[in-house]
Design an enzyme around this catalytic site. Structure first.
Site, mmCIF file in Angstrom:
data_model
loop_
_atom_site.group_PDB
_atom_site.id
_atom_site.type_symbol
_atom_site.label_atom_id
_atom_site.label_comp_id
_atom_site.label_asym_id
_atom_site.label_seq_id
_atom_site.Cartn_x
_atom_site.Cartn_y
_atom_site.Cartn_z
ATOM 1 N N GLU A 153 -5.199 -8.638 0.294
ATOM 2 C CA GLU A 153 -5.948 -8.315 1.529
ATOM 3 C C GLU A 153 -7.419 -8.092 1.197
ATOM 4 O O GLU A 153 -7.751 -7.497 0.179
ATOM 5 C CB GLU A 153 -5.428 -7.030 2.190
ATOM 6 C CG GLU A 153 -4.142 -7.194 2.944
ATOM 7 C CD GLU A 153 -3.693 -5.905 3.648
ATOM 8 O OE1 GLU A 153 -4.546 -5.126 4.096
ATOM 9 O OE2 GLU A 153 -2.467 -5.703 3.715
ATOM 10 N N GLU A 211 0.804 -1.236 0.000
ATOM 11 C CA GLU A 211 0.000 0.000 0.000
ATOM 12 C C GLU A 211 0.830 1.276 0.000
ATOM 13 O O GLU A 211 0.925 1.988 1.003
ATOM 14 C CB GLU A 211 -0.959 -0.010 1.193
ATOM 15 C CG GLU A 211 -1.862 -1.228 1.201
ATOM 16 C CD GLU A 211 -3.073 -1.057 2.098
ATOM 17 O OE1 GLU A 211 -3.067 -0.153 2.949
ATOM 18 O OE2 GLU A 211 -4.024 -1.845 1.945
HETATM 19 C C1 BGC Z 1 -3.257 -2.536 5.638
HETATM 20 C C2 BGC Z 1 -3.267 -3.297 6.917
HETATM 21 C C3 BGC Z 1 -4.446 -2.853 7.759
HETATM 22 C C4 BGC Z 1 -5.716 -3.184 7.006
HETATM 23 C C5 BGC Z 1 -6.998 -2.833 7.725
HETATM 24 C C6 BGC Z 1 -4.605 -2.294 5.035
HETATM 25 O O1 BGC Z 1 -4.717 -0.951 4.736
HETATM 26 O O2 BGC Z 1 -2.361 -3.115 4.742
HETATM 27 O O3 BGC Z 1 -2.054 -3.091 7.552
HETATM 28 O O4 BGC Z 1 -4.446 -3.385 9.027
HETATM 29 O O5 BGC Z 1 -5.718 -2.501 5.780
HETATM 30 O O6 BGC Z 1 -7.097 -1.466 7.909
#
Ligand code: BGC
Length: 456
Positions: free
Chosen positions: A361, A169
């Site tokens: 993610e 990110e």
């Molecule tokens: C990030 C994580 C974060 C998750 C939830 C992403 O932006 O890579 O580190 O915990 O989102 O906010």
């Protein structure tokens, strides 16, 4: 609890994701150096809820076997984690910390022993403080610093790690670090943010090239945070600001990597607002070649889509975020699985279907509801996952080449400025006792993975 009876392509990698600062703890043990997140949490800049720090967090550093056993129980085929730069090179460059290498060897070998494929992110925001003192991401030298670190990682772990991501990110650590000042190093200077973004991209591309030059045989990509902006209404001005919002934030990185150039619109807007650093355009042409060094895959971090509307004088570019009538997570993010589908279709179009995608993610912060037996019934999380995995499945059926899904997150953990207030895990962690307990969603996910066994 209803099972999700969807079969994904053979070999599809189901797993979970975490990052070093958010789970490891042991912030100054065994020779680890100070990172900008250590410093930020310690110096009481007052931005983290309840002044929480991740000094201990879930103490993964000392709970390695227990944690890996839990991943195995869930049936994870892969596990995405990041390396703490300061554990390996306490000052960012120079002296190597063997104990850091030992720790990650233990983690990688522990995963392999459990048949879990390690997927490593080199950089998940925890820059060595010593490098910040030399200008951090705004100093072009950082490309060489990052290469020194990447080379050490590739040499030390590349024999066993076959799946790599350079950054996690970039929008967050460049724009939130240098423009909104919400994250360390807490600077509010848009021009510096654009410079930091350019250097982060350059470091990414240079590391991909290094990986190739070293003749390693795994796959390397990047985890991009893609928060698509959609116009709140059909009004022309809303449509226009949505385009500007996309071009100047998350998709700035995407365009550079996928299309090999910055979007004209972003450059125009930056120029008009005097946000463009003094780039030498000859050097820039060379830089773009490095930045767009072909990745093996694009990692997509998707949580939500944001609606925007035109508002004169609002923010930097005359728009504001507006809510539609969608349900929201406890982080106030609108739940929009359709937006996920649309994003995946867009990537397919932009790359003529030639770029494999891994969902690096996707996940949900939920309020936990407990039964009398203390079971954690996180139905909202299951609902979110079900909707997003269904959208993902549809995108795959419509020809998008997605190879894996890494759910954020395996464990509850330190959620940056939210401290420990927001819980994203499949596994609940009691932060006082450090006891781990699987939530209902962990069992639901296990069953989904189990269901893939019969895929032909
Ligand atoms: C990030 C994580 C974060 C998750 C939830 C992403 O932006 O890579 O580190 O915990 O989102 O906010």
């Amino acid at each position: 609890m209803k099972d999700l009876k969807l079969q994904f392509p053979k070999g599809f990698l189901f797993g979970t994701a975490t990052s070093a600062y958010q789970i490891e703890g042991a912030w100054n043990e065994d020779g680890k150096g100070e990172s900008i997140w250590d410093r930020y949490c310690h110096d009481g800049m007052g931005k983290v809820a309840n002044n929480d720090t991740a000094d201990i967090s879930i103490d993964h550093y000392h709970h390695l076997d227990e944690d890996l056993d839990m991943l195995k129980d869930i049936g994870c085929k892969t596990y995405r984690f990041s390396l703490a730069w300061t554990r390996l090179l306490p000052n960012g460059i120079g002296e190597v910390n063997q104990k850091g290498i030992d720790f990650y060897n233990k983690l990688i070998d522990g995963l392999l022993a459990r048949d879990i494929i390690p997927a490593v992110t080199l950089y998940h925001w925890d820059l060595p403080a010593a490098l910040q003192d030399m200008g951090g991401w705004t100093n072009r030298e950082i490309v060489n610093w990052f290469l020194e670190y990447a080379e050490l990682c590739f040499k030390s772990f590349g024999d066993r790690v076959k799946l790599w991501m350079t950054h996690n990110e970039m929008t967050v650590f460049t724009f939130s670090g240098y423009s909104t000042g919400k994250f360390p190093p807490c600077i509010r200077d848009y021009k510096m943010a654009v410079l930091a973004a350019h250097h982060a991209l350059l470091a990414h591309g240079a590391a991909v090239k290094l990986y190739r030059d070293m003749g390693l045989d795994g796959k390397i990509g990047v985890a991009l945070d893609l928060v698509p902006k959609v116009p709140l209404t059909d009004a022309e001005e809303d449509i226009k600001v949505a385009e500007i919002a996309n071009a100047t934030s998350h998709f700035l990185f995407y365009d550079a990597i996928v299309k090999g150039c910055y979007s004209e619109l972003a450059l125009k807007i930056y120029r008009e607002n005097n946000f463009l650093p003094n780039f030498d355009f000859e050097v820039m042409a060379e830089d773009m070649k490095i930045i767009s060094e072909k990745c093996d895959f694009i990692g997509v971090n998707y949580y939500y889509t944001q609606a925007v509307r035109y508002k004169k004088g609002e923010g930097r570019f005359d728009y504001e975020v507006a809510f539609r009538n969608l349900n929201r997570s406890t982080a106030d993010w609108e739940i929009d699985p359709e937006g996920f589908y649309d994003l995946l279709m867009k990537i397919k179009r932009d790359t003529n279907g030639s770029m494999p995608i891994i969902i690096t993610e996707n996940g949900y912060s939920a309020d936990e509801v407990r039964t009398f037996e203390e079971e954690i019934m996180d139905y909202d999380r299951i609902d979110y996952l079900e909707k997003h995995l269904t959208a993902l499945h549809r995108a795959i059926s419509d020809g998008v080449d997605v190879r894996g899904y890494m759910l954020w997150s395996a464990f509850d953990n330190f959620e940056w400025n939210f401290g420990f207030e927001k819980r994203f895990g499949l596994i609940y962690v009691d932060y006082k006792t450090l006891k781990r307990t699987k939530k209902l969603s962990a069992e639901w996910y296990r069953r989904l993975i189990e269901y893939q066994k019969n895929v032909k």
